[in-house]
Scaffold this motif. Structure first.
Motif, PDB file in Angstrom:
ATOM      1  N   ALA A 269       0.824  -1.206   0.000  1.00 44.24           N
ATOM      2  CA  ALA A 269       0.000   0.000   0.000  1.00 44.24           C
ATOM      3  C   ALA A 269       0.859   1.258   0.000  1.00 44.24           C
ATOM      4  N   ASN A 270       1.922   1.286   0.809  1.00 44.36           N
ATOM      5  CA  ASN A 270       2.788   2.464   0.863  1.00 44.36           C
ATOM      6  C   ASN A 270       3.422   2.768  -0.484  1.00 44.36           C
ATOM      7  N   LEU A 275       3.810   5.974  -5.316  1.00 45.43           N
ATOM      8  CA  LEU A 275       4.013   6.136  -6.755  1.00 45.43           C
ATOM      9  C   LEU A 275       2.910   6.998  -7.372  1.00 45.43           C
ATOM     10  N   TYR A 276       1.693   6.819  -6.886  1.00 42.42           N
ATOM     11  CA  TYR A 276       0.587   7.622  -7.401  1.00 42.42           C
ATOM     12  C   TYR A 276       0.760   9.098  -7.035  1.00 42.42           C
ATOM     13  N   THR A 277       1.287   9.365  -5.839  1.00 43.54           N
ATOM     14  CA  THR A 277       1.552  10.745  -5.433  1.00 43.54           C
ATOM     15  C   THR A 277       2.652  11.372  -6.290  1.00 43.54           C
ATOM     16  N   LEU A 278       3.694  10.600  -6.580  1.00 40.27           N
ATOM     17  CA  LEU A 278       4.807  11.127  -7.364  1.00 40.27           C
ATOM     18  C   LEU A 278       4.401  11.426  -8.801  1.00 40.27           C
ATOM     19  N   ARG A 279       3.662  10.494  -9.415  1.00 42.76           N
ATOM     20  CA  ARG A 279       3.272  10.684 -10.819  1.00 42.76           C
ATOM     21  C   ARG A 279       2.001   9.875 -11.097  1.00 42.76           C
ATOM     22  N   PRO A 280       0.843  10.517 -11.055  1.00 42.14           N
ATOM     23  CA  PRO A 280      -0.423   9.792 -11.214  1.00 42.14           C
ATOM     24  C   PRO A 280      -0.535   9.006 -12.521  1.00 42.14           C
ATOM     25  N   GLU A 281       0.131   9.434 -13.585  1.00 44.98           N
ATOM     26  CA  GLU A 281       0.004   8.726 -14.860  1.00 44.98           C
ATOM     27  C   GLU A 281       0.620   7.333 -14.841  1.00 44.98           C
ATOM     28  N   TRP A 282       1.396   7.002 -13.795  1.00 43.48           N
ATOM     29  CA  TRP A 282       1.926   5.635 -13.684  1.00 43.48           C
ATOM     30  C   TRP A 282       0.830   4.611 -13.427  1.00 43.48           C
ATOM     31  N   VAL A 283      -0.375   5.068 -13.140  1.00 39.54           N
ATOM     32  CA  VAL A 283      -1.512   4.151 -12.985  1.00 39.54           C
ATOM     33  C   VAL A 283      -1.676   3.298 -14.239  1.00 39.54           C
ATOM     34  N   GLN A 284      -1.390   3.861 -15.407  1.00 41.24           N
ATOM     35  CA  GLN A 284      -1.591   3.136 -16.663  1.00 41.24           C
ATOM     36  C   GLN A 284      -0.688   1.918 -16.785  1.00 41.24           C
ATOM     37  N   SER A 291      -5.786   0.086  -8.476  1.00 42.21           N
ATOM     38  CA  SER A 291      -7.190   0.177  -8.077  1.00 42.21           C
ATOM     39  C   SER A 291      -7.442  -0.439  -6.710  1.00 42.21           C
ATOM     40  N   LYS A 292      -6.556  -1.313  -6.264  1.00 44.77           N
ATOM     41  CA  LYS A 292      -6.732  -1.927  -4.950  1.00 44.77           C
ATOM     42  C   LYS A 292      -6.438  -0.967  -3.811  1.00 44.77           C
ATOM     43  N   PHE A 293      -5.741   0.130  -4.110  1.00 47.20           N
ATOM     44  CA  PHE A 293      -5.332   1.054  -3.049  1.00 47.20           C
ATOM     45  C   PHE A 293      -5.771   2.501  -3.326  1.00 47.20           C
ATOM     46  N   ILE A 294      -6.104   2.807  -4.583  1.00 45.61           N
ATOM     47  CA  ILE A 294      -6.522   4.161  -4.949  1.00 45.61           C
ATOM     48  C   ILE A 294      -7.956   4.091  -5.455  1.00 45.61           C
ATOM     49  N   LEU A 339     -19.013 -18.253   0.476  1.00 42.24           N
ATOM     50  CA  LEU A 339     -18.238 -17.930  -0.718  1.00 42.24           C
ATOM     51  C   LEU A 339     -19.085 -17.259  -1.797  1.00 42.24           C
ATOM     52  N   THR A 340     -20.385 -17.636  -1.859  1.00 38.96           N
ATOM     53  CA  THR A 340     -21.210 -17.104  -2.940  1.00 38.96           C
ATOM     54  C   THR A 340     -21.720 -15.706  -2.651  1.00 38.96           C
ATOM     55  N   TYR A 341     -22.455 -15.566  -1.547  1.00 33.80           N
ATOM     56  CA  TYR A 341     -23.074 -14.271  -1.262  1.00 33.80           C
ATOM     57  C   TYR A 341     -22.031 -13.223  -0.884  1.00 33.80           C
ATOM     58  N   ASN A 342     -21.177 -13.582   0.102  1.00 32.67           N
ATOM     59  CA  ASN A 342     -20.180 -12.606   0.556  1.00 32.67           C
ATOM     60  C   ASN A 342     -19.196 -12.262  -0.550  1.00 32.67           C
ATOM     61  N   GLY A 343     -18.833 -13.232  -1.361  1.00 34.73           N
ATOM     62  CA  GLY A 343     -17.879 -12.983  -2.425  1.00 34.73           C
ATOM     63  C   GLY A 343     -18.407 -11.990  -3.435  1.00 34.73           C
ATOM     64  N   SER A 344     -19.648 -12.219  -3.906  1.00 35.05           N
ATOM     65  CA  SER A 344     -20.192 -11.319  -4.926  1.00 35.05           C
ATOM     66  C   SER A 344     -20.445  -9.929  -4.378  1.00 35.05           C
ATOM     67  N   SER A 345     -20.965  -9.833  -3.146  1.00 36.06           N
ATOM     68  CA  SER A 345     -21.262  -8.509  -2.595  1.00 36.06           C
ATOM     69  C   SER A 345     -20.005  -7.728  -2.300  1.00 36.06           C
ATOM     70  N   ALA A 346     -18.959  -8.422  -1.800  1.00 38.85           N
ATOM     71  CA  ALA A 346     -17.711  -7.720  -1.477  1.00 38.85           C
ATOM     72  C   ALA A 346     -17.053  -7.187  -2.732  1.00 38.85           C
ATOM     73  N   CYS A 347     -17.020  -7.993  -3.773  1.00 38.59           N
ATOM     74  CA  CYS A 347     -16.379  -7.546  -5.008  1.00 38.59           C
ATOM     75  C   CYS A 347     -17.155  -6.415  -5.651  1.00 38.59           C
ATOM     76  N   ALA A 348     -18.489  -6.523  -5.644  1.00 37.47           N
ATOM     77  CA  ALA A 348     -19.282  -5.474  -6.251  1.00 37.47           C
ATOM     78  C   ALA A 348     -19.077  -4.154  -5.510  1.00 37.47           C
ATOM     79  N   SER A 349     -18.956  -4.243  -4.190  1.00 35.62           N
ATOM     80  CA  SER A 349     -18.736  -3.036  -3.415  1.00 35.62           C
ATOM     81  C   SER A 349     -17.394  -2.425  -3.715  1.00 35.62           C
ATOM     82  N   SER A 350     -16.342  -3.277  -3.837  1.00 37.50           N
ATOM     83  CA  SER A 350     -14.995  -2.755  -4.067  1.00 37.50           C
ATOM     84  C   SER A 350     -14.855  -2.137  -5.456  1.00 37.50           C
ATOM     85  N   ARG A 351     -15.701  -2.577  -6.387  1.00 36.31           N
ATOM     86  CA  ARG A 351     -15.621  -2.054  -7.746  1.00 36.31           C
ATOM     87  C   ARG A 351     -16.540  -0.854  -7.960  1.00 36.31           C
ATOM     88  N   GLY A 352     -17.238  -0.443  -6.939  1.00 38.17           N
ATOM     89  CA  GLY A 352     -18.099   0.729  -7.078  1.00 38.17           C
ATOM     90  C   GLY A 352     -19.484   0.394  -7.603  1.00 38.17           C
TER      91      GLY A 352
END
Length: 354
Positions: A269-270, A275-284, A291-294, A339-352
């Motif tokens: 995470a650090n 890296l995102y703070t130094l140069r945001p275009e490195w996201v590409q 996306s896991k941290f920003i 695995l089914t319910y929690n998995g789908s809901s957690a992923c959907a939440s993390s993806r917006g």
């Protein structure tokens, strides 16, 4: 040259009052001396001349003159006794009195020459910067922040801002070039950890360095260069360290991401956030990793991809259990739901997904 407190310098507003629109006043010796001494300073030269010439004024010298004191070249004060100069002739006495007046003004304004700056002031700043750049988190640094702040203040007021800024940039650039060479020599299994240490150590040092040079930032960098000191110093790390290592670092980060707990989550995470703070275009370079941290790096989730998100989450849960992580008390959950319910809901939440 002995350091004085900020109160002796006339407070925080003194430097600002002395500067014109270009932050470079004309520091005339006579003008500054009168500023320090007030109305009593104006007739100082006249009193010296009258005493030396035997009473040039219309009223003549007073019966019992109060003789001023002037510094010798070695700093010892001596009396301006008219008798001491009477044998040298009027013109010589007048010239001597003028020299004494100029010397007194210089003594009072405490001028910092470029030689003083290089031999006395910058070495103190150089040593403090060294300690701040190399300290480890939690280390005690035996430096006087008040003394360093005062050094910067005085040098700015004496028009050494440009030289001080140049010295600071050169100092930090040399340090970062050494850091970059040390990283290049690191083995792959230590590369990520050492980059994380270098990044954290530098960003921590900036939290002390930038405030210490606040007067230089305000009166020179912001007003004359139209920039900010913190931005300049962050750019130095980007140019001399991160940019040189990003293409070696990113494959190792992606490999570590595919192997859970190869490096600690906090380290990952650090680095990613740094890296995102130094140069945001490195996201590409690795959008999924960033996306896991920003937040809001990837586009919003869509309903048609929910099954794929659920499968990814199930794999993550299996990896966690294989590495010794348990799911805690499962007695209140219905069988087959974890695995089914929690998995789908957690992923959907993390993806917006909404």
């Amino acid at each position: 040259m002995e350091e004085e407190s900020m109160e002796e310098e006339g407070g925080g507003g003194g430097c600002e009052a002395m500067m014109d629109d270009q932050n470079h006043n004309n520091w005339g010796a006579g003008g500054y001396g009168r500023h320090l001494l007030g109305p009593a300073a104006a007739p100082l030269g006249d009193r010296l001349l009258c005493g030396a010439a035997g009473g040039l004024g219309p009223a003549g010298p007073p019966a019992a003159p109060q003789l001023p004191m002037a510094p010798e070249a070695n700093g010892v004060l001596r009396s301006c006794d008219p008798a001491a100069t009477a044998g040298k002739g009027g013109a010589g006495a007048i010239a001597a009195a003028i020299n004494i007046n100029a010397s007194t003004s210089k003594f009072l304004m405490n001028v910092i020459t470029i030689e003083d700056y290089k031999s006395t002031y910058w070495p103190k700043l150089d040593s403090a910067i060294d300690q701040l750049l190399t300290q480890s988190p939690g280390d005690y640094i035996p430096i006087s922040y008040e003394q360093i702040y005062s050094c910067v203040y005085k040098c700015v007021c004496q028009q050494h801002s440009e030289q001080m800024y140049s010295d600071l940039i050169k100092k930090i650039t040399n340090h970062l070039e050494r850091v970059s060479k040390e990283l290049q020599a690191s083995p792959p299994d230590l590369y990520i950890e050492r980059f994380n240490v270098a990044l954290g150590q530098y960003m921590g040092a900036l939290q002390s360095i930038v405030p210490l040079f606040i007067y230089m930032n305000k009166f020179y960098i912001e007003t004359k260069l139209n920039r900010d000191l913190k931005d300049d110093l962050i750019k130095l790390f980007t140019d001399h360290v991160a940019e040189k290592h990003i293409y070696n670092l990113m494959p190792l980060l992606l490999e570590a991401q595919s192997t859970p707990f190869q490096i600690t989550p906090s380290t990952m995470a650090n680095i990613v956030k740094g890296l995102y703070t130094l140069r945001p275009e490195w996201v590409q370079l690795a959008p999924a990793l960033f996306s896991k941290f920003i937040p809001n790096i990837l586009p919003p989730a869509v309903e048609s991809e929910l099954q794929e998100y659920a499968a990814q989450d199930q794999k993550l849960q299996r990896d966690l259990m294989q590495n010794g992580f348990t799911r805690g008390d499962q007695s209140r959950k219905r069988a087959g739901e974890e695995l089914t319910y929690n998995g789908s809901s957690a992923c959907a939440s993390s993806r917006g997904y909404r």
